[in-house]
Write an enzyme that holds these catalytic residues in place. Structure first.
Site, short mmCIF file in Angstrom:
data_model
loop_
_atom_site.label_atom_id
_atom_site.label_comp_id
_atom_site.label_asym_id
_atom_site.label_seq_id
_atom_site.Cartn_x
_atom_site.Cartn_y
_atom_site.Cartn_z
CD GLU A 93 31.28 -1.42 22.18
OE1 GLU A 93 32.44 -1.06 22.39
OE2 GLU A 93 30.84 -1.64 21.05
CB CYS A 106 22.38 3.91 20.42
SG CYS A 106 22.37 2.55 19.24
CB CYS A 113 23.99 -9.90 16.69
SG CYS A 113 22.50 -9.90 15.65
CB CYS A 117 24.16 -7.85 8.95
SG CYS A 117 22.46 -8.18 9.47
CB CYS A 120 26.74 -5.51 11.36
SG CYS A 120 26.43 -5.12 13.09
N GLY A 160 22.87 -6.50 18.88
CA GLY A 160 21.78 -7.47 18.96
C GLY A 160 20.56 -7.07 18.16
CB CYS A 334 25.74 2.96 11.59
SG CYS A 334 24.79 4.41 12.01
S1 SF4 Z 1 23.23 -6.14 15.19
FE1 SF4 Z 1 21.69 -5.76 13.57
S2 SF4 Z 1 22.95 -5.20 11.74
FE2 SF4 Z 1 24.34 -6.19 13.26
S3 SF4 Z 1 24.40 -8.39 12.72
FE3 SF4 Z 1 22.78 -8.14 14.26
S4 SF4 Z 1 20.85 -7.83 13.09
FE4 SF4 Z 1 22.59 -7.48 11.66
#
Ligand code: SF4
Length: 396
Positions: A93, A106, A113, A117, A120, A160, A334
């Site tokens: 995205e 963005c 990823c 986190c 997220c 990512g 976010c």
């Molecule tokens: S995209 Fe950024 S905030 Fe989300 S899990 Fe990966 S490193 Fe963490």
């Protein structure tokens, strides 16, 4: 016969070397870059100042990569989110945030990823693969097509971890920064990281002159280990030292991202710890109220708690920008970018934009630089992603 390669994965110097190996003058690389990135042509046949012979050679060896948007969501005040299907079926995205004269994109750098986190959505499905330079620049080229003009700011804060895909991200920055490519000034790029120390060190060695943003979100190792598992590998002090070295090496100003989560990282002690790190790095703080992600247990803070946290930081002479994370109606806020799983099919659609829109909007406050998210009507995409000077950061 060798499989064709994506010509947009080549940096200018790599393309020049390829051309020389084909018996062509290296300067043709600049002409080809202009066709690819300035004029956005999709076929070699359209390269009218390139000889037929060279076009044929290129055609034999390369294809011109383009991203296909399978979904486009638009909020009422102009923020748009695009879902791209990659050649292997993975999806990423990109978010476009118009704000006054700015068009911030963005960008995603990986499908999924690996850092997971806790707050997220991007890490929920795990890591799929790195995006190529072509797939990274392709997000910007798509937005150029939508807007009909150059995006002004590029922030690597989508899906990512950019520094986990260092070479391809650096390659994409060089292509977009090159005068013969998109000609976007280095200060318009912000690379965000969750704290990949070797990547920060590597960035310090390159002469990219881009902005660096650290997604901090917690100020003690104990707390950060829980929220951001990457901290177990690269503890806070190591990260801060790497950032100090980055600044000493001539890197541009840093920003710290801090997502405020109710009853998790919103105490006065947290603010004191954040202020200490901000002062050490001479960094601005971007404070973002958490945006809910389905399936995750965290809750956004009350408005009063956000105000209090800002006050605590300001009392400690920290420059803080409060960002109201918006775009929840299109899951563009976010930490909400999740993409869609391989194999899914969705129709391109638009939301009515009835709810609050926009990726994140600064709230004007006395004594603080204010910015408002402007409304802009984007043109429809042909075929089928935050800010300025220095661009703030919102998410890794
Ligand atoms: S995209 Fe950024 S905030 Fe989300 S899990 Fe990966 S490193 Fe963490």
């Amino acid at each position: 016969m060798t499989a064709k390669k994506d010509i947009k994965d080549l940096a200018l110097n790599e393309l020049a070397a390829e051309l020389e190996s084909l018996g062509e003058p290296a300067f043709r690389a600049k002409q080809i870059f202009a066709w690819l990135y300035r004029r956005g042509k999709a076929t070699f046949g359209e390269f009218s100042d390139i000889s037929r012979g060279l076009r044929d050679k290129l055609e034999e060896r390369y294809f011109i990569g383009r991203l296909e948007a399978v979904e486009r969501l638009r909020s009422g005040d102009g923020v748009q989110k695009f879902l791209f299907r990659l050649g292997d079926g993975n999806r990423v995205e990109t978010v476009l945030i118009p704000s006054g004269t700015r068009r911030t994109v963005c960008l995603s750098t990986q499908a999924g990823c690996r850092y997971r986190c806790a707050f997220c959505a991007s890490g929920l499905g795990g890591f799929q693969r790195n995006l190529t330079p072509s797939e990274i620049t392709g997000q910007v080229l798509f937005v150029k097509d939508v807007l009909g003009e150059e995006p002004t700011n590029l922030v690597f804060m989508g899906m990512g971890e950019p520094l986990d895909n260092f070479d391809n991200v650096a390659g994409a920055v060089r292509i977009m920064n090159a005068a013969e490519g998109m000609g976007i000034a280095a200060r318009r790029f912000t690379i965000s990281t969750c704290g990949i120390v070797p990547g920060i060190e590597q960035l310090a060695k390159l002469d990219l002159q881009v902005n660096l943003s650290l997604s901090l979100h917690a100020v003690t190792d104990r707390q950060r280990d829980r929220l951001m598992p990457v901290n177990r590998k690269y503890p806070l002090e190591e990260i801060v030292r790497a950032c100090e070295a980055y600044l000493e090496s001539g890197g541009r100003m840093m920003t710290l991202e801090y997502t405020l989560i109710r009853d998790v990282n919103d105490t006065r002690n947290d603010a004191e710890g954040l202020a200490a790190i901000a002062r050490r790095l001479r960094a601005k703080v971007n404070l973002i109220a958490y945006s809910p992600v389905p399936g995750l247990e965290f809750a956004p803070p009350e408005d009063a708690a956000v105000k209090e946290f800002v006050r605590w930081l300001e009392e400690r002479r920290v420059q803080v920008t409060e960002r109201r994370s918006k775009g929840a109606d299109i899951a563009a806020a976010c930490g909400q970018l999740a993409g869609h799983k391989k194999g899914e099919t969705r129709e391109t659609r638009e939301t009515g934009g009835k709810r609050e829109t926009g990726k994140a909007e600064k709230r004007g406050r006395p004594g603080r630089k204010a910015e408002s998210v402007g409304t802009r009507t984007a043109k429809e995409p042909r075929g089928s992603g935050r800010r300025d000077d220095p661009p703030p950061a919102e998410r890794t």
